[in-house]
Design an enzyme around this catalytic site. Structure first.
Site, PDB file in Angstrom:
ATOM      1  N   GLY A   1      38.366  44.120  21.793  1.00  0.00           N
ATOM      2  CA  GLY A   1      39.602  43.983  21.032  1.00  0.00           C
ATOM      3  C   GLY A   1      39.400  43.391  19.659  1.00  0.00           C
ATOM      4  O   GLY A   1      40.192  43.632  18.750  1.00  0.00           O
TER       5      GLY A   1
ATOM      6  N   GLU B   1      33.591  47.904  26.470  1.00  0.00           N
ATOM      7  CA  GLU B   1      34.530  47.971  27.588  1.00  0.00           C
ATOM      8  C   GLU B   1      33.968  48.702  28.803  1.00  0.00           C
ATOM      9  O   GLU B   1      34.372  48.409  29.939  1.00  0.00           O
ATOM     10  CB  GLU B   1      35.845  48.638  27.144  1.00  0.00           C
ATOM     11  CG  GLU B   1      36.720  47.777  26.244  1.00  0.00           C
ATOM     12  CD  GLU B   1      36.366  47.883  24.764  1.00  0.00           C
ATOM     13  OE1 GLU B   1      37.126  47.332  23.958  1.00  0.00           O
ATOM     14  OE2 GLU B   1      35.335  48.502  24.439  1.00  0.00           O
TER      15      GLU B   1
ATOM     16  N   GLU C   1      38.414  46.242  17.498  1.00  0.00           N
ATOM     17  CA  GLU C   1      39.632  47.026  17.293  1.00  0.00           C
ATOM     18  C   GLU C   1      40.564  46.352  16.291  1.00  0.00           C
ATOM     19  O   GLU C   1      41.200  47.025  15.475  1.00  0.00           O
ATOM     20  CB  GLU C   1      40.342  47.238  18.630  1.00  0.00           C
ATOM     21  CG  GLU C   1      39.575  48.151  19.568  1.00  0.00           C
ATOM     22  CD  GLU C   1      40.202  48.231  20.940  1.00  0.00           C
ATOM     23  OE1 GLU C   1      40.710  49.314  21.293  1.00  0.00           O
ATOM     24  OE2 GLU C   1      40.192  47.219  21.672  1.00  0.00           O
TER      25      GLU C   1
ATOM     26  N   ALA D   1      38.863  40.644  24.450  1.00  0.00           N
ATOM     27  CA  ALA D   1      40.078  40.196  25.122  1.00  0.00           C
ATOM     28  C   ALA D   1      39.733  39.076  26.095  1.00  0.00           C
ATOM     29  O   ALA D   1      38.576  38.859  26.444  1.00  0.00           O
ATOM     30  CB  ALA D   1      40.721  41.360  25.862  1.00  0.00           C
TER      31      ALA D   1
END
Length: 260
Positions: free
Chosen positions: A112, A135, A115, A66
């Site tokens: 992300g 993270e 993901e 992200a």
């Protein structure tokens, strides 16, 4: 489509969706999420788009996580809203698409990005690809479904290890764990992805859709999976495609499926 962070290209029924922020290693920001949602809405609606590939621009990165600069002003409510919006508009929409969407991971797939790849129906990786959920290094956890999908794909123990250590794994390691289906040289990644989808989109579309739906049910361990399979198996007998498939088999020819 006029988009600032996404490139799209449709060829022989396959839509290639390229996240195009190479100077930021294709990091996910609010604009990328919004534009992915726009593209996915179009993909759902248009019959000529039969399957999709998601990849990243440039040789280094699929999506390297992200955009952390957007995190600085978030509180608990803002963080939850960010995760909920991304999951609803993009990640769940990919996972539950009735048409196949696969990831062609051409470099870093972190946070992300990992993901996003895991939300796809399956994944191919270049030899240079690396995967991870780092993270915890930011005092956070995955927020776009990573805790759930990584556990489903590689098992509880290894998923916990990767998420608690924040470690990266290589493409061969990802293949060994079952996180990806294929590892290819970089120049063969998109041709391999396209070849697989060309095979898939010439099968019966309604049957493919049910395979996706029922496999997703199995992945979450739902109690009604077998009954859902029985119901879907029965419903498909009422379709023109099922009749065409049986007739073509008996006539020793290739079937012509219409998604009806």
């Amino acid at each position: 489509m006029q988009l600032s962070t996404i490139l799209t290209h449709l060829n022989e029924g396959v839509l290639t969706i390229t996240i195009n922020r190479p100077d930021k290693l294709n990091a996910l920001n609010k604009t990328v999420i919004e534009e992915l949602h726009i593209v996915l809405e179009s993909f759902y609606k248009h019959h000529e788009m039969k399957a999709a590939i998601i990849t990243g621009a440039g040789p280094k990165s699929f999506v390297a996580g992200a955009d952390i600069s957007e995190f600085l002003e978030l509180d608990a409510a803002g963080g939850a809203a960010l995760a909920a919006k991304g999951q609803e508009q993009v990640f769940s929409k990919i996972e539950n698409s009735p048409k196949p969407i696969i990831a062609a991971v051409n470099g870093f797939a972190l946070g992300g990005g990992c993901e996003l790849a895991m939300a796809c129906h399956f994944r191919l990786a270049s030899e240079q690809a690396k995967f991870g959920q780092p993270e915890v290094n930011l005092g956070l956890i995955p927020g776009y479904g990573g805790t759930q999908r990584l556990t489903q794909l590689i098992g509880k123990g290894k998923a916990m290890e990767l998420m608690m250590t924040g470690a990266m794994i290589t493409a061969p390691e990802a293949l060994q764990l079952g996180l990806v289906n294929y590892v290819t040289p970089a120049e063969e990644l998109l041709p391999k992805a396209n070849s697989l989808l060309q095979t898939i989109i010439h099968k019966a579309p309604l049957a493919i859709s049910e395979v996706i739906r029922l496999t997703n049910i199995a992945a979450i361990g739902a109690d009604n999976g077998l009954q859902e399979e029985i119901n879907a198996f029965g419903r498909l007998f009422d379709t023109e495609d099922a009749k065409e498939g049986a007739k073509a088999f008996l006539e020793k020819r290739q079937p012509v499926f219409k998604g009806k």
